[in-house]
Scaffold this motif. Structure first.
Motif, PDB file in Angstrom:
ATOM      1  N   UNK A 149      13.264  23.412  15.547  1.00  0.00           N
ATOM      2  CA  UNK A 149      12.316  22.305  15.507  1.00  0.00           C
ATOM      3  C   UNK A 149      12.768  21.203  14.565  1.00  0.00           C
ATOM      4  N   UNK A 150      12.377  19.980  14.891  1.00  0.00           N
ATOM      5  CA  UNK A 150      12.596  18.825  14.022  1.00  0.00           C
ATOM      6  C   UNK A 150      11.312  17.999  14.016  1.00  0.00           C
ATOM      7  N   UNK A 151      10.873  17.597  12.832  1.00  0.00           N
ATOM      8  CA  UNK A 151       9.685  16.760  12.694  1.00  0.00           C
ATOM      9  C   UNK A 151      10.092  15.310  12.904  1.00  0.00           C
ATOM     10  N   UNK A 152       9.475  14.658  13.889  1.00  0.00           N
ATOM     11  CA  UNK A 152       9.786  13.248  14.164  1.00  0.00           C
ATOM     12  C   UNK A 152       8.617  12.329  13.841  1.00  0.00           C
ATOM     13  N   UNK A 153       7.430  12.902  13.596  1.00  0.00           N
ATOM     14  CA  UNK A 153       6.274  12.086  13.278  1.00  0.00           C
ATOM     15  C   UNK A 153       5.221  12.862  12.521  1.00  0.00           C
ATOM     16  N   UNK A 154       4.570  12.172  11.594  1.00  0.00           N
ATOM     17  CA  UNK A 154       3.505  12.761  10.784  1.00  0.00           C
ATOM     18  C   UNK A 154       2.340  11.785  10.717  1.00  0.00           C
ATOM     19  N   UNK A 155       1.131  12.322  10.608  1.00  0.00           N
ATOM     20  CA  UNK A 155      -0.047  11.468  10.441  1.00  0.00           C
ATOM     21  C   UNK A 155      -1.024  12.137   9.492  1.00  0.00           C
ATOM     22  N   UNK A 156      -1.607  11.306   8.630  1.00  0.00           N
ATOM     23  CA  UNK A 156      -2.635  11.772   7.696  1.00  0.00           C
ATOM     24  C   UNK A 156      -3.651  10.652   7.514  1.00  0.00           C
ATOM     25  N   UNK A 157      -4.830  11.027   7.122  1.00  0.00           N
ATOM     26  CA  UNK A 157      -5.864  10.014   6.923  1.00  0.00           C
ATOM     27  C   UNK A 157      -5.601   9.200   5.663  1.00  0.00           C
ATOM     28  N   UNK A 158      -5.538   9.875   4.503  1.00  0.00           N
ATOM     29  CA  UNK A 158      -5.396   9.107   3.269  1.00  0.00           C
ATOM     30  C   UNK A 158      -4.712   9.879   2.135  1.00  0.00           C
ATOM     31  N   UNK A 159      -4.081  10.964   2.420  1.00  0.00           N
ATOM     32  CA  UNK A 159      -3.440  11.809   1.415  1.00  0.00           C
ATOM     33  C   UNK A 159      -2.023  11.310   1.142  1.00  0.00           C
ATOM     34  N   UNK A 160      -1.913  10.202   0.414  1.00  0.00           N
ATOM     35  CA  UNK A 160      -0.642   9.504   0.227  1.00  0.00           C
ATOM     36  C   UNK A 160       0.395  10.373  -0.479  1.00  0.00           C
ATOM     37  N   UNK A 168      -5.809   0.130   3.630  1.00  0.00           N
ATOM     38  CA  UNK A 168      -5.496   0.308   2.215  1.00  0.00           C
ATOM     39  C   UNK A 168      -4.407   1.336   2.005  1.00  0.00           C
ATOM     40  N   UNK A 169      -4.528   2.456   2.689  1.00  0.00           N
ATOM     41  CA  UNK A 169      -3.519   3.519   2.610  1.00  0.00           C
ATOM     42  C   UNK A 169      -2.212   3.032   3.225  1.00  0.00           C
ATOM     43  N   UNK A 170      -2.325   2.314   4.320  1.00  0.00           N
ATOM     44  CA  UNK A 170      -1.130   1.747   4.975  1.00  0.00           C
ATOM     45  C   UNK A 170      -0.351   0.869   3.998  1.00  0.00           C
ATOM     46  N   UNK A 171      -1.052  -0.037   3.312  1.00  0.00           N
ATOM     47  CA  UNK A 171      -0.385  -0.948   2.373  1.00  0.00           C
ATOM     48  C   UNK A 171       0.269  -0.185   1.229  1.00  0.00           C
ATOM     49  N   UNK A 172      -0.416   0.824   0.713  1.00  0.00           N
ATOM     50  CA  UNK A 172       0.147   1.635  -0.375  1.00  0.00           C
ATOM     51  C   UNK A 172       1.394   2.388   0.092  1.00  0.00           C
TER      52      UNK A 172
END
Length: 154
Positions: free
Chosen positions: A31-42, A63-67
């Motif tokens: 396996x290889x990870x090509x994408x990750x998603x989280x709500x706000x756990x920077x 806000x999380x996106x900008x950080x």
């Protein structure tokens, strides 16, 4: 490397997402990870980016996106919101999409993955409760495989 299964994990910082990453760690030859998603756990997401080097990451709000953009924007493409989740779920290079987000937010990215005929490891029961008929009929038409990975809906 061509034989690796490319995986996107929606909800990578939650318990199921982290368990999926542990399985990937144990089978790094498959396996290889090509994408990750989280709500706000920077902080956790930054650690995952450093470890797995995905090509794309999605976060929940601006806000999380900008950080995250300031912290990791040179390392990875970062997208935001439901549109970003859908873009990540439909990522061309992905073979399998683990949907481990909470609540009905999982419906649209699941449908995006289905439209691209992805294999979907579904750990989000709300997707089936709220939109089961649409999801299952769409999966049949697109020949997308849905694999339940949580005991409640398997």
């Amino acid at each position: 490397m061509n034989d690796l299964i490319n995986v996107v994990i929606l909800g990578s910082t939650g318990s199921i997402g982290e368990q999926a990453l542990q399985v990937i760690d144990q089978h790094a030859d498959k396996f290889r990870v090509v994408g990750l998603a989280a709500r706000n756990e920077v902080e956790t997401l930054c650690q995952q980016i450093d470890k797995y080097h995905p090509s794309m990451v999605a976060v929940g709000d601006l806000g999380v996106y900008n950080e995250l953009k300031q912290l990791k924007g040179k390392q990875v493409e970062i997208v935001c919101g439901i549109k970003g989740l859908c873009e990540l779920a439909a990522l061309d290079e992905a073979d399998t999409v683990v949907v481990a987000v909470s609540g009905s937010i999982g419906i649209e990215p699941t449908l995006a993955a289905i439209r691209k005929s992805k294999r979907i490891a579904l750990a989000n029961k709300e997707t089936l409760v709220a939109a089961g008929d649409i999801v299952m009929s769409s999966a049949k038409i697109a020949q997308a495989m849905i694999i339940p990975v949580d005991s409640e809906h398997s």
